[in-house]
Design an enzyme around this catalytic site. Structure first.
Site, PDB file in Angstrom:
ATOM      1  N   LYS A  42      22.757 -21.818  17.507  1.00  0.00           N
ATOM      2  CA  LYS A  42      22.419 -20.809  18.495  1.00  0.00           C
ATOM      3  C   LYS A  42      21.232 -21.249  19.339  1.00  0.00           C
ATOM      4  CE  LYS A  42      23.357 -17.441  14.867  1.00  0.00           C
ATOM      5  NZ  LYS A  42      22.689 -16.478  13.968  1.00  0.00           N
ATOM      6  N   GLY A  43      20.541 -22.271  18.891  1.00  0.00           N
ATOM      7  CA  GLY A  43      19.248 -22.627  19.486  1.00  0.00           C
ATOM      8  C   GLY A  43      19.274 -22.998  20.955  1.00  0.00           C
ATOM      9  N   GLU A  98      21.534 -29.746  23.535  1.00  0.00           N
ATOM     10  CA  GLU A  98      20.827 -29.441  22.273  1.00  0.00           C
ATOM     11  C   GLU A  98      19.484 -28.789  22.560  1.00  0.00           C
ATOM     12  OE1 GLU A  98      20.759 -29.206  19.200  1.00  0.00           O
ATOM     13  OE2 GLU A  98      21.911 -30.714  18.137  1.00  0.00           O
ATOM     14  N   ASP A  99      19.001 -28.002  21.602  1.00  0.00           N
ATOM     15  CA  ASP A  99      17.649 -27.447  21.721  1.00  0.00           C
ATOM     16  C   ASP A  99      16.593 -28.492  21.391  1.00  0.00           C
ATOM     17  OD1 ASP A  99      18.367 -27.550  19.023  1.00  0.00           O
ATOM     18  OD2 ASP A  99      17.807 -25.487  18.571  1.00  0.00           O
ATOM     19  N   ASP A 102      15.277 -33.790  16.142  1.00  0.00           N
ATOM     20  CA  ASP A 102      14.189 -34.012  15.188  1.00  0.00           C
ATOM     21  C   ASP A 102      14.479 -35.330  14.459  1.00  0.00           C
ATOM     22  OD1 ASP A 102      11.933 -33.329  13.634  1.00  0.00           O
ATOM     23  OD2 ASP A 102      13.108 -32.167  12.226  1.00  0.00           O
ATOM     24  N   LYS A 130      11.562 -34.962  19.246  1.00  0.00           N
ATOM     25  CA  LYS A 130      10.441 -35.371  18.389  1.00  0.00           C
ATOM     26  C   LYS A 130      10.673 -36.819  17.963  1.00  0.00           C
ATOM     27  CE  LYS A 130       9.702 -30.959  15.950  1.00  0.00           C
ATOM     28  NZ  LYS A 130       9.922 -30.317  14.635  1.00  0.00           N
ATOM     29  N   PHE A 151       6.272 -27.658  14.048  1.00  0.00           N
ATOM     30  CA  PHE A 151       7.435 -26.781  14.001  1.00  0.00           C
ATOM     31  C   PHE A 151       7.300 -25.731  15.103  1.00  0.00           C
ATOM     32  CE2 PHE A 151      10.261 -23.415  12.583  1.00  0.00           C
ATOM     33  CZ  PHE A 151      11.402 -24.159  12.320  1.00  0.00           C
ATOM     34  N   VAL A 152       8.250 -25.781  16.053  1.00  0.00           N
ATOM     35  CA  VAL A 152       8.151 -24.906  17.221  1.00  0.00           C
ATOM     36  C   VAL A 152       9.238 -23.827  17.205  1.00  0.00           C
ATOM     37  CG1 VAL A 152       7.013 -26.571  18.738  1.00  0.00           C
ATOM     38  CG2 VAL A 152       9.509 -26.570  18.596  1.00  0.00           C
ATOM     39  N   ASP A 158      14.381 -20.851  16.531  1.00  0.00           N
ATOM     40  CA  ASP A 158      14.049 -19.770  15.589  1.00  0.00           C
ATOM     41  C   ASP A 158      13.295 -20.266  14.369  1.00  0.00           C
ATOM     42  OD1 ASP A 158      16.241 -21.174  14.293  1.00  0.00           O
ATOM     43  OD2 ASP A 158      16.439 -19.437  12.982  1.00  0.00           O
ATOM     44  N   ARG A 164      13.583 -16.288  18.694  1.00  0.00           N
ATOM     45  CA  ARG A 164      14.446 -16.945  19.681  1.00  0.00           C
ATOM     46  C   ARG A 164      14.214 -16.407  21.091  1.00  0.00           C
ATOM     47  NH1 ARG A 164      18.358 -20.025  17.000  1.00  0.00           N
ATOM     48  NH2 ARG A 164      19.195 -19.183  15.068  1.00  0.00           N
TER      49      ARG A 164
HETATM   50  P1  5GP Z   1      17.712 -32.901  13.074  1.00  0.00           P
HETATM   51  O1  5GP Z   1      19.050 -33.058  12.407  1.00  0.00           O
HETATM   52  O2  5GP Z   1      17.563 -33.691  14.341  1.00  0.00           O
HETATM   53  O3  5GP Z   1      16.594 -33.207  12.102  1.00  0.00           O
HETATM   54  O4  5GP Z   1      17.517 -31.377  13.363  1.00  0.00           O
HETATM   55  C1  5GP Z   1      18.090 -30.747  14.447  1.00  0.00           C
HETATM   56  C2  5GP Z   1      18.024 -29.254  14.276  1.00  0.00           C
HETATM   57  O5  5GP Z   1      16.917 -28.870  13.452  1.00  0.00           O
HETATM   58  C3  5GP Z   1      17.782 -28.569  15.595  1.00  0.00           C
HETATM   59  O6  5GP Z   1      18.971 -28.325  16.283  1.00  0.00           O
HETATM   60  C4  5GP Z   1      17.056 -27.304  15.165  1.00  0.00           C
HETATM   61  O7  5GP Z   1      17.990 -26.323  14.809  1.00  0.00           O
HETATM   62  C5  5GP Z   1      16.279 -27.725  13.930  1.00  0.00           C
HETATM   63  N1  5GP Z   1      14.871 -28.051  14.217  1.00  0.00           N
HETATM   64  C6  5GP Z   1      14.280 -29.268  14.201  1.00  0.00           C
HETATM   65  N2  5GP Z   1      12.976 -29.184  14.525  1.00  0.00           N
HETATM   66  C7  5GP Z   1      12.747 -27.889  14.756  1.00  0.00           C
HETATM   67  C8  5GP Z   1      11.566 -27.157  15.154  1.00  0.00           C
HETATM   68  O8  5GP Z   1      10.465 -27.672  15.376  1.00  0.00           O
HETATM   69  N3  5GP Z   1      11.733 -25.809  15.307  1.00  0.00           N
HETATM   70  C9  5GP Z   1      12.915 -25.177  15.071  1.00  0.00           C
HETATM   71  N4  5GP Z   1      12.935 -23.857  15.250  1.00  0.00           N
HETATM   72  N5  5GP Z   1      14.028 -25.821  14.709  1.00  0.00           N
HETATM   73  C10 5GP Z   1      13.947 -27.169  14.551  1.00  0.00           C
END
Ligand code: 5GP
Length: 183
Positions: A42-43, A98-99, A102, A130, A151-152, A158, A164
């Site tokens: 949903k992000g 994508e939002d 990470d 990131k 962590f944002v 969310d 959100r």
């Molecule tokens: P990844 O698989 O790249 O580690 O994580 C991607 C997902 O993790 C993002 O789509 C998001 O939902 C969540 N995520 C990663 N970092 C953050 C953050 O700083 N804040 C929030 N709210 N979600 C995050």
């Protein structure tokens, strides 16, 4: 809700300006084409809505939901498709919206899955990135902002389904998620 925010990292006006710039870039690159924009629920919802409305091209819009962190703030690396696309991607130009990227584990899984559907091209547009947290070799084609390892929340992002609807991106106070992890 705002009292849970330690610091506003990206103000509303700055977000909107950057989203317009990304949309302008995409409009130029995909001139004469009708790309499929895939919003990852949903992000990405506010970003997707603002971005796609600013892209001056005939777009197909579709959505996917993949399992996220649940109530944790760390990636498990295990990804499940909870909602799949309605449109076919065969011979289409695809842009994944994508939002945040990470570790990159979620996106890596998604891209492998989407590549198997034979798109003509596959690009990634992320609002936030990131780079210092990356565990896999993925670089977004369109990137709103690089941010540090914090962590944002807000503008779609969310924590436990809250925050959100904040119009900015902010750093969540650490005690909010450390408190909850003890409950
Ligand atoms: P990844 O698989 O790249 O580690 O994580 C991607 C997902 O993790 C993002 O789509 C998001 O939902 C969540 N995520 C990663 N970092 C953050 C953050 O700083 N804040 C929030 N709210 N979600 C995050």
């Amino acid at each position: 809700m705002k009292k849970d925010i330690q610091e506003v990292l990206i103000k509303e006006e700055v977000l909107h300006q950057r989203v317009k710039e990304l949309a302008a870039e995409i409009t130029v690159t995909y001139q004469g084409k009708s790309p499929v924009c895939i919003g990852i629920l949903k992000g990405s919802v506010p970003f997707f809505a603002d971005l796609t409305r600013a892209i001056a091209l005939p777009l197909y819009c579709d959505y996917m939901a993949v399992s996220s962190y649940g109530q944790s703030t760390k990636s498990s690396g295990t990804v499940k498709i909870l909602k799949d696309l309605d449109v076919s991607l065969e011979n289409k130009d695809v842009i994944v919206v994508e939002d945040i990227i990470d570790t990159g584990l979620t996106l890596q899984y998604l891209l492998d899955n989407l590549r198997s559907r034979c798109p003509a091209s596959l690009a990634v547009c992320t609002l936030l990135n990131k780079p210092s947290r990356r565990l896999v070799d993925i670089t977004p084609d369109y990137n709103g902002f690089n941010i540090a390892d914090v962590f944002v929340v807000g503008y779609g992002l969310d924590y436990a389904e809250k925050y959100r609807n904040l119009p900015f991106v902010g750093v969540l106070r650490e005690e909010i998620y450390s408190e909850n992890s003890l409950k």
